[in-house]
Design a protein around this motif. Sequence first.
Motif, PDB file in Angstrom:
ATOM      1  N   THR A   1       6.896  -4.406  -0.293  1.00  0.00           N
ATOM      2  CA  THR A   1       5.837  -5.274  -0.799  1.00  0.00           C
ATOM      3  C   THR A   1       4.778  -4.451  -1.522  1.00  0.00           C
TER       4      THR A   1
ATOM      5  N   TYR B   1       2.428  -4.318  -5.703  1.00  0.00           N
ATOM      6  CA  TYR B   1       1.917  -4.979  -6.901  1.00  0.00           C
ATOM      7  C   TYR B   1       2.569  -4.412  -8.160  1.00  0.00           C
TER       8      TYR B   1
ATOM      9  N   LYS C   1      -1.810  -1.368  -4.747  1.00  0.00           N
ATOM     10  CA  LYS C   1      -2.895  -2.301  -5.046  1.00  0.00           C
ATOM     11  C   LYS C   1      -2.843  -2.643  -6.525  1.00  0.00           C
TER      12      LYS C   1
ATOM     13  N   ASP D   1      -2.816 -12.108  -8.961  1.00  0.00           N
ATOM     14  CA  ASP D   1      -4.220 -11.753  -9.094  1.00  0.00           C
ATOM     15  C   ASP D   1      -4.836 -12.611 -10.196  1.00  0.00           C
TER      16      ASP D   1
ATOM     17  N   LYS E   1       1.553  -9.702  -6.755  1.00  0.00           N
ATOM     18  CA  LYS E   1       2.072  -9.172  -5.493  1.00  0.00           C
ATOM     19  C   LYS E   1       3.500  -9.654  -5.320  1.00  0.00           C
TER      20      LYS E   1
END
Length: 236
Positions: free
Chosen positions: A107, A109, A61, A84, A99
């Motif tokens: 996948t 961040y 995240k 973001d 991301k």
Amino acid sequence: MKSIITVFLFALLICGCSKKQTEKIGQNDSFQDTQIILNEEPKEKAFCYVNSKEGLRIRNKPGTDGEKIGSLKNKEKIEIIEKDTNIVEIDGIKSNWIKICTEDNVTGYVFGGYLESTLEDIETIQFAEGNYIDETGKYNAVIKYLGNQEFNVSTNYPMFVSMGLEANVVKLQKIFSSELLRIDLDGRGGLYNPMAIKFNDDKQLVFQNDRYEELYNEDGTVEESEVHSTDILKKQ
């Protein structure tokens, strides 16, 4: 009786025509929808490269509190999925979390301050960035990348510090072509003394001191004197 049958057949004929017309309209609408889908061009994928000699963590995240789920190597190519909207500062660099997707389909961040759009930019950044010391070990110049195509250049040379010109922000595109720090001193007797820190033609960082002086003779003529000194600052 005959008239009733005639009315009934006429009603059936009208219903049949109406149904065919409805089916035709439905077929046209479907065809138009298909045309719209076929005419939509797929979005081009966006890629970037990792600008970090130590590598870069992938988190589950956005944020440093995100769990590490992978890592990227310096100059590794990755796909950008989305950005973001929040801007944060890490290690003096302001950027957002992005991301991404790796070539191995991982996948997650990463912090966008350590990503660049081209490998050429990364070569320039990693070549220029660092701490440079003169041969006496007393004076230095520090070049730090700030992200967003900008460097901060600072020095502890006393003349720059005393003039309040010991730091400057330089664009990435001009790091090798412009004077990174410069002061111009005017003294008595026509003395002109510019000092500069810059990369020379061989891409060596140097402290250059150019002394221009006008000497007045008794007959009123003026002689110009020039003294140039260059100190190479070595990267540590």
